[in-house]
Design a protein around this motif. Structure first.
Motif, PDB file in Angstrom:
ATOM      1  N   THR A 147       0.837  -1.204   0.000  1.00  0.00           N
ATOM      2  CA  THR A 147       0.000   0.000   0.000  1.00  0.00           C
ATOM      3  C   THR A 147       0.871   1.253   0.000  1.00  0.00           C
ATOM      4  O   THR A 147       2.082   1.196   0.193  1.00  0.00           O
ATOM      5  CB  THR A 147      -0.931   0.040   1.234  1.00  0.00           C
TER       6      THR A 147
ATOM      7  N   ALA B  88       5.724   5.832  -4.994  1.00  0.00           N
ATOM      8  CA  ALA B  88       4.706   4.990  -5.626  1.00  0.00           C
ATOM      9  C   ALA B  88       5.272   4.277  -6.844  1.00  0.00           C
ATOM     10  O   ALA B  88       5.053   3.074  -7.041  1.00  0.00           O
ATOM     11  CB  ALA B  88       3.508   5.845  -6.027  1.00  0.00           C
TER      12      ALA B  88
ATOM     13  N   LYS C  81       7.691   1.526  -5.646  1.00  0.00           N
ATOM     14  CA  LYS C  81       6.988   0.366  -5.089  1.00  0.00           C
ATOM     15  C   LYS C  81       6.330  -0.453  -6.189  1.00  0.00           C
ATOM     16  O   LYS C  81       6.360  -1.686  -6.163  1.00  0.00           O
ATOM     17  CB  LYS C  81       5.930   0.821  -4.076  1.00  0.00           C
ATOM     18  N   GLY C  82       5.732   0.239  -7.143  1.00  0.00           N
ATOM     19  CA  GLY C  82       5.094  -0.462  -8.248  1.00  0.00           C
ATOM     20  C   GLY C  82       6.095  -1.281  -9.027  1.00  0.00           C
ATOM     21  O   GLY C  82       5.833  -2.437  -9.395  1.00  0.00           O
TER      22      GLY C  82
ATOM     23  N   ARG D 131       3.500  -4.146  -9.287  1.00  0.00           N
ATOM     24  CA  ARG D 131       2.093  -3.798  -9.103  1.00  0.00           C
ATOM     25  C   ARG D 131       1.713  -2.618 -10.005  1.00  0.00           C
ATOM     26  O   ARG D 131       2.428  -1.628 -10.091  1.00  0.00           O
ATOM     27  CB  ARG D 131       1.809  -3.414  -7.648  1.00  0.00           C
TER      28      ARG D 131
ATOM     29  N   LEU E 138      -2.076   0.386  -6.648  1.00  0.00           N
ATOM     30  CA  LEU E 138      -1.690   0.439  -5.236  1.00  0.00           C
ATOM     31  C   LEU E 138      -2.761   1.167  -4.423  1.00  0.00           C
ATOM     32  O   LEU E 138      -3.110   2.307  -4.732  1.00  0.00           O
ATOM     33  CB  LEU E 138      -0.351   1.164  -5.073  1.00  0.00           C
TER      34      LEU E 138
ATOM     35  N   SER F 169      -6.675   5.290  -4.497  1.00  0.00           N
ATOM     36  CA  SER F 169      -5.797   4.350  -5.198  1.00  0.00           C
ATOM     37  C   SER F 169      -4.955   5.102  -6.217  1.00  0.00           C
ATOM     38  O   SER F 169      -5.300   6.202  -6.650  1.00  0.00           O
ATOM     39  CB  SER F 169      -6.633   3.272  -5.914  1.00  0.00           C
TER      40      SER F 169
ATOM     41  N   SER G 117      -2.829   4.092  -9.812  1.00  0.00           N
ATOM     42  CA  SER G 117      -2.585   3.014 -10.765  1.00  0.00           C
ATOM     43  C   SER G 117      -1.855   3.533 -11.997  1.00  0.00           C
ATOM     44  O   SER G 117      -1.656   4.743 -12.161  1.00  0.00           O
ATOM     45  CB  SER G 117      -3.913   2.387 -11.199  1.00  0.00           C
TER      46      SER G 117
END
Length: 216
Positions: free
Chosen positions: A87, A97, A100-101, A106, A109, A120, A122
């Motif tokens: 998250t 972000a 992390k993605g 991902r 998120l 969220s 994305s």
């Protein structure tokens, strides 16, 4: 750039007690690839449309009426969802972000404010942000000027020369050349005669890497 200023607020959510069949219908209705699982305001996890489709395909492939019946009647979102997914915090940076993605593979998120699910972020949101930077909806022209480390070629000097031309600049940012260490200054602007502007910039001695013309 902070996540809370770029995230999608109040995105679609789904209950963990919803059946897999009902969840598939909801996914098709909302046309989203992911949904956060929330029960009575409490964030429980994340479920992907892909995972539901894989579960349905497996049940059908077995050609077992009981497996199909189990999918349709007993399998629930909580049986498929990802618990404790990666998250973001509302106060994280967009750079965090992106990292992390990339690190966890991902494209979606969930964003948390403490223990509360609030939004969220994305790949779709990043694409929308890039579209804004490029002025796609505004129909802007653009040029990319290489900044090659020459002390005479500075952003300040380029902008001074650009402003003299009377351009109405709508977007400005830099990107690194993927094939070298040189940077490019990306400028998006409104202009009645792009050819004239390009010619004047070239006469200033700048290396124009790209010219983007908006076609009406």
């Amino acid at each position: 750039m902070i996540v809370k200023n770029w995230m999608r607020k109040n995105p679609d959510t789904i209950s963990s007690d919803l059946s897999a069949k009902e969840a598939m219908i909801l996914f098709e209705k909302n046309r989203v690839p992911f949904m956060a699982v929330v029960d009575n305001g409490k964030f429980r996890g994340l479920i992907a449309r892909r995972d539901l489709r894989e579960a349905a395909s497996w049940a059908i492939a077995t050609q077992d009426i009981y497996e199909v019946q189990y999918f349709n009647e007993r399998l629930k979102v909580k049986d498929i969802m990802v618990r404790k997914p990666v998250t973001l915090s509302v106060d994280d940076t967009v750079e965090t972000a992106l990292e992390k993605g990339k690190q966890f593979g991902r494209s979606f998120l969930p964003v948390m404010d403490g223990e509360t699910f609030v939004g969220s972020l994305s790949n779709r949101d990043f694409s929308h942000a890039l579209s804004q930077l490029l002025g796609s909806a505004e129909g802007l022209h653009g040029v990319s000027i290489e900044i090659n480390g020459d002390s005479k070629v500075t952003i300040k000097k380029i902008l001074e020369d650009i402003f003299i031309l009377g351009l109405e600049i709508k977007g400005l940012f830099t990107l690194k050349n993927p094939d070298s260490v040189a940077k490019r200054l990306i400028i998006r602007f409104e202009a009645k005669c792009l050819k004239r502007i390009v010619s004047l910039i070239e006469k200033k001695g700048y290396n124009l890497v790209e010219v983007t013309k908006h076609e009406k």
